[in-house]
Design a protein around this motif. Sequence first.
Motif, PDB file in Angstrom:
ATOM      1  N   GLY A 116     -25.857 -32.934  12.915  1.00 15.53           N
ATOM      2  CA  GLY A 116     -26.706 -33.847  13.542  1.00 15.53           C
ATOM      3  C   GLY A 116     -26.157 -34.521  14.556  1.00 15.53           C
ATOM      4  N   LYS A 117     -25.268 -34.732  14.929  1.00 15.99           N
ATOM      5  CA  LYS A 117     -25.012 -35.648  15.978  1.00 15.99           C
ATOM      6  C   LYS A 117     -25.692 -35.900  17.631  1.00 15.99           C
ATOM      7  N   SER A 118     -25.881 -35.280  17.927  1.00 15.55           N
ATOM      8  CA  SER A 118     -26.215 -35.621  19.146  1.00 15.55           C
ATOM      9  C   SER A 118     -28.305 -36.134  19.012  1.00 15.55           C
ATOM     10  N   SER A 119     -27.881 -35.858  17.560  1.00 14.47           N
ATOM     11  CA  SER A 119     -29.600 -36.448  17.825  1.00 14.47           C
ATOM     12  C   SER A 119     -29.566 -37.779  17.224  1.00 14.47           C
ATOM     13  N   ILE A 120     -28.592 -38.292  16.447  1.00 10.56           N
ATOM     14  CA  ILE A 120     -28.487 -39.173  16.731  1.00 10.56           C
ATOM     15  C   ILE A 120     -28.095 -40.452  18.094  1.00 10.56           C
ATOM     16  N   ILE A 121     -27.316 -39.689  18.124  1.00 14.23           N
ATOM     17  CA  ILE A 121     -26.922 -40.273  19.939  1.00 14.23           C
ATOM     18  C   ILE A 121     -28.121 -40.492  21.111  1.00 14.23           C
ATOM     19  N   ASN A 122     -28.627 -39.529  20.739  1.00 10.73           N
ATOM     20  CA  ASN A 122     -29.954 -39.528  21.652  1.00 10.73           C
ATOM     21  C   ASN A 122     -31.152 -40.909  20.858  1.00 10.73           C
ATOM     22  N   ARG A 123     -31.427 -40.597  19.453  1.00 15.69           N
ATOM     23  CA  ARG A 123     -32.062 -42.217  18.732  1.00 15.69           C
ATOM     24  C   ARG A 123     -31.821 -43.278  19.024  1.00 15.69           C
ATOM     25  N   LEU A 124     -29.941 -43.569  19.146  1.00 18.20           N
ATOM     26  CA  LEU A 124     -29.628 -44.958  19.853  1.00 18.20           C
ATOM     27  C   LEU A 124     -29.325 -45.086  20.518  1.00 18.20           C
ATOM     28  N   LYS A 125     -30.057 -44.465  21.633  1.00 16.08           N
ATOM     29  CA  LYS A 125     -30.129 -44.290  23.361  1.00 16.08           C
ATOM     30  C   LYS A 125     -31.322 -44.323  23.413  1.00 16.08           C
ATOM     31  N   GLY A 126     -32.717 -44.377  23.152  1.00 16.95           N
ATOM     32  CA  GLY A 126     -33.122 -44.332  23.203  1.00 16.95           C
ATOM     33  C   GLY A 126     -34.280 -43.342  23.630  1.00 16.95           C
ATOM     34  N   ARG A 127     -33.855 -42.523  24.234  1.00 14.73           N
ATOM     35  CA  ARG A 127     -34.464 -41.118  25.062  1.00 14.73           C
ATOM     36  C   ARG A 127     -33.435 -39.539  25.095  1.00 14.73           C
ATOM     37  N   LYS A 128     -34.143 -38.793  25.760  1.00 13.37           N
ATOM     38  CA  LYS A 128     -32.799 -38.272  25.149  1.00 13.37           C
ATOM     39  C   LYS A 128     -31.322 -38.375  26.243  1.00 13.37           C
ATOM     40  N   SER A 129     -30.449 -37.849  25.856  1.00 14.59           N
ATOM     41  CA  SER A 129     -29.465 -38.400  26.261  1.00 14.59           C
ATOM     42  C   SER A 129     -27.882 -36.946  25.830  1.00 14.59           C
ATOM     43  N   ALA A 130     -27.897 -36.821  24.883  1.00 11.53           N
ATOM     44  CA  ALA A 130     -27.224 -35.388  24.379  1.00 11.53           C
ATOM     45  C   ALA A 130     -28.120 -34.224  24.333  1.00 11.53           C
ATOM     46  N   SER A 131     -27.362 -33.406  24.702  1.00 12.31           N
ATOM     47  CA  SER A 131     -28.111 -31.931  24.558  1.00 12.31           C
ATOM     48  C   SER A 131     -28.361 -31.824  22.768  1.00 12.31           C
ATOM     49  N   THR A 132     -29.038 -31.027  22.580  1.00  5.73           N
ATOM     50  CA  THR A 132     -29.859 -30.952  21.187  1.00  5.73           C
ATOM     51  C   THR A 132     -30.335 -29.551  20.887  1.00  5.73           C
ATOM     52  N   ALA A 133     -30.315 -28.898  20.162  1.00  8.22           N
ATOM     53  CA  ALA A 133     -31.137 -27.640  19.760  1.00  8.22           C
ATOM     54  C   ALA A 133     -30.956 -27.278  18.292  1.00  8.22           C
ATOM     55  N   ARG A 146     -22.815 -43.133  27.513  1.00 11.84           N
ATOM     56  CA  ARG A 146     -23.624 -44.136  27.881  1.00 11.84           C
ATOM     57  C   ARG A 146     -24.715 -44.710  26.941  1.00 11.84           C
ATOM     58  N   VAL A 147     -24.522 -45.305  25.575  1.00 10.72           N
ATOM     59  CA  VAL A 147     -26.278 -45.408  25.377  1.00 10.72           C
ATOM     60  C   VAL A 147     -25.823 -47.099  24.923  1.00 10.72           C
ATOM     61  N   SER A 148     -25.863 -48.404  25.760  1.00 16.86           N
ATOM     62  CA  SER A 148     -26.231 -49.337  25.913  1.00 16.86           C
ATOM     63  C   SER A 148     -24.938 -50.009  26.726  1.00 16.86           C
ATOM     64  N   LYS A 149     -25.112 -51.203  27.016  1.00 19.03           N
ATOM     65  CA  LYS A 149     -24.817 -52.123  28.292  1.00 19.03           C
ATOM     66  C   LYS A 149     -23.390 -52.194  26.231  1.00 19.03           C
ATOM     67  N   SER A 150     -23.611 -51.806  25.336  1.00 19.27           N
ATOM     68  CA  SER A 150     -22.934 -52.362  24.789  1.00 19.27           C
ATOM     69  C   SER A 150     -21.647 -51.440  23.661  1.00 19.27           C
ATOM     70  N   MET A 151     -22.343 -50.051  24.502  1.00 13.53           N
ATOM     71  CA  MET A 151     -22.070 -49.019  23.203  1.00 13.53           C
ATOM     72  C   MET A 151     -22.103 -47.944  24.010  1.00 13.53           C
ATOM     73  N   MET A 152     -19.957 -47.231  23.948  1.00 11.32           N
ATOM     74  CA  MET A 152     -20.109 -45.894  24.676  1.00 11.32           C
ATOM     75  C   MET A 152     -19.969 -45.172  24.418  1.00 11.32           C
ATOM     76  N   MET A 153     -20.455 -44.205  23.673  1.00  9.25           N
ATOM     77  CA  MET A 153     -20.025 -42.574  22.269  1.00  9.25           C
ATOM     78  C   MET A 153     -19.517 -41.542  23.393  1.00  9.25           C
ATOM     79  N   PHE A 154     -19.240 -40.772  22.143  1.00 11.65           N
ATOM     80  CA  PHE A 154     -17.626 -39.300  22.511  1.00 11.65           C
ATOM     81  C   PHE A 154     -18.751 -38.436  22.179  1.00 11.65           C
ATOM     82  N   ASP A 155     -19.279 -36.828  22.194  1.00  9.61           N
ATOM     83  CA  ASP A 155     -20.249 -36.033  21.373  1.00  9.61           C
ATOM     84  C   ASP A 155     -19.026 -34.852  21.325  1.00  9.61           C
ATOM     85  N   THR A 156     -18.741 -34.958  19.949  1.00  2.00           N
ATOM     86  CA  THR A 156     -17.810 -33.631  19.884  1.00  2.00           C
ATOM     87  C   THR A 156     -17.707 -32.172  20.257  1.00  2.00           C
TER      88      THR A 156
END
Length: 263
Positions: A116-133, A146-156
């Motif tokens: 659930g890596k991408s799902s966590i990123i999407n939840r933290l951002k508040g709208r769909k960002s990382a592709s999930t399936a 970019r999740v917020s002004k104070s956070m960037m995330m790298f999805d692998t």
Amino acid sequence: MQMGKYWSIVWRMIDDANVVLEVIDARFPSICRSNRLEQRVMESDQCNLLIAINKADLVPRDQLNLWVKWIKEQGIKSVGVSATQRLGTSILQREILQASNKKTAKVAVVGLPNTGKSSIINRLKGRKSASTAPVSGHTKSQQMIRVSKSMMMFDTPGIIPVKLPEKHNILLGLTPVTKIKDPIYAAELLIEQLNEISPGKTASYYEVPDDISTFLDNIAIKLNRVRKGGIPDDRFAAITVLSDHVKGKIPVYENIKDPLRFQ
């Protein structure tokens, strides 16, 4: 993707990050962590390790708390979350920012497929960002979000960076159900493991007799999937069991008092 390329991406992300967020499955914490990765991060002077125990809604709260304590005893901070149920994500975000100690948290999100890596990123951002399936291995390359002004995330990429026993591969749902060559064999292997972890729980869930030799037959009959001649469609039953397990429908989880294996 070749294994060497995968690790080169991960190591490059770690070099660029100040926080490494390892996402694991709350149902089977001891077999979906990467000792190699954790050791590398803990030896680093520029980033801190944080573990997100995702799918926390699928295990009892007391069991989750014991896993958090167990990981803490190894010198690692962890947070129980459920990206799909919006549980613990605010706490996770706070812990990430605290672990960063920088104006902008640069977070490398790592973990096995289906955690659930991408799902966590999407939840933290508040709208769909990382592709999930709903299949493992969906993310194919490194993504910076970019999740917020104070956070960037790298999805692998969600590939398997370790050699796990076949039974653990199936237990963690690392291979998409549609790509399993012999679903009947895989389902029987899965059922055996689930019975070892929680005897009778799987049979109770499907309301069928707890007999591995007729388990798939009984499920097929219960689902009215019978082929010509009255032969139960075991393949359909097997795919059903494998899919239900991946979706977290079968209430079976690892007991911390009897961990499966820490790799």
